[in-house]
Design an enzyme around this catalytic site. Sequence first.
Site, PDB file in Angstrom:
ATOM      1  N   GLY A  46      18.201  -5.833 -10.957  1.00 22.85           N
ATOM      2  CA  GLY A  46      17.909  -6.743  -9.749  1.00 22.85           C
ATOM      3  C   GLY A  46      17.154  -5.937  -8.616  1.00 22.85           C
ATOM      4  CD  GLN A  51      16.843  -3.666  -3.499  1.00 24.55           C
ATOM      5  OE1 GLN A  51      16.689  -4.618  -4.111  1.00 24.55           O
ATOM      6  NE2 GLN A  51      17.475  -2.891  -3.603  1.00 24.55           N
ATOM      7  CB  CYS A  95      22.329  -1.114  -4.041  1.00 25.98           C
ATOM      8  SG  CYS A  95      21.135  -1.717  -3.164  1.00 25.98           S
ATOM      9  CG  LEU A  96      17.878  -0.086  -8.057  1.00 29.87           C
ATOM     10  CD1 LEU A  96      16.546  -0.894  -8.365  1.00 29.87           C
ATOM     11  CD2 LEU A  96      18.113   1.140  -8.864  1.00 29.87           C
ATOM     12  CG  HIS A 137      23.519  -6.766  -5.020  1.00 25.45           C
ATOM     13  ND1 HIS A 137      24.284  -5.658  -4.627  1.00 25.45           N
ATOM     14  CD2 HIS A 137      22.291  -6.138  -4.628  1.00 25.45           C
ATOM     15  CE1 HIS A 137      23.936  -4.540  -4.503  1.00 25.45           C
ATOM     16  NE2 HIS A 137      22.463  -5.017  -4.272  1.00 25.45           N
ATOM     17  CD  GLU A 138      19.138  -7.996  -6.176  1.00 21.96           C
ATOM     18  OE1 GLU A 138      18.559  -7.261  -5.110  1.00 21.96           O
ATOM     19  OE2 GLU A 138      19.877  -7.175  -6.846  1.00 21.96           O
ATOM     20  CG  HIS A 141      19.129  -6.549  -1.055  1.00 23.37           C
ATOM     21  ND1 HIS A 141      19.235  -5.327  -0.540  1.00 23.37           N
ATOM     22  CD2 HIS A 141      19.608  -6.251  -2.247  1.00 23.37           C
ATOM     23  CE1 HIS A 141      19.719  -4.466  -1.257  1.00 23.37           C
ATOM     24  NE2 HIS A 141      19.871  -4.754  -2.377  1.00 23.37           N
TER      25      HIS A 141
HETATM   26 NI    NI Z   1      20.781  -3.733  -3.921  1.00 31.67          NI
END
Ligand code: NI
Length: 173
Positions: A46, A51, A95-96, A137-138, A141
């Site tokens: 995701g 991001q 998380c990226l 989670h997204e 963000h």
């Molecule tokens: Ni994340």
Amino acid sequence: MPIREIRILGDPVLRKRAEEVSSFDAELDRLVQDMFATMYHARGIGLAAPQVGVSLRVMVLDLGEADEEGLGPFALVNPKLVEASRKTARSAEGCLSIPGVEEVVERPESVVMEGFTPKGEPRIVQASGLMARALQHELDHLDGILFIDRLSPLKRQLLLKKWQRLQAEEVAS
Ligand code: NI
């Protein structure tokens, strides 16, 4: 579909509340395509627009083999949480934007989210398990919230220490 640079913890764009998308145009289409390319390149499941440095309410998801509901890949624009189960689940999350660390996060086990496709068509997504977790989670963000904010202060501190150590090692190597 150029791969965009993934913003890392410390970048202020990750802490801003992202703006609603108001025009479903070619630029939005390009953003979504680039987000998919960036997510696949980073082997994520995701990604949220902040991001990649774009403060807009856009998310892309693709759980691949783990997509038990057969929903993805899909993008959701201007998503809203309309239902969350009282029952919660605890599972490891990463998380990226905070690469190399993960920790167990407790969240509602299933959710209903509504939003729009990149073409501007309404879309409702009903999910449980990993997909419900990824959606939440997204969505976080888009509100400037990171998964580390959902940990106890102690766990958060330990995880940040570990992350800083990893970052320092990366710079040194
Ligand atoms: Ni994340």
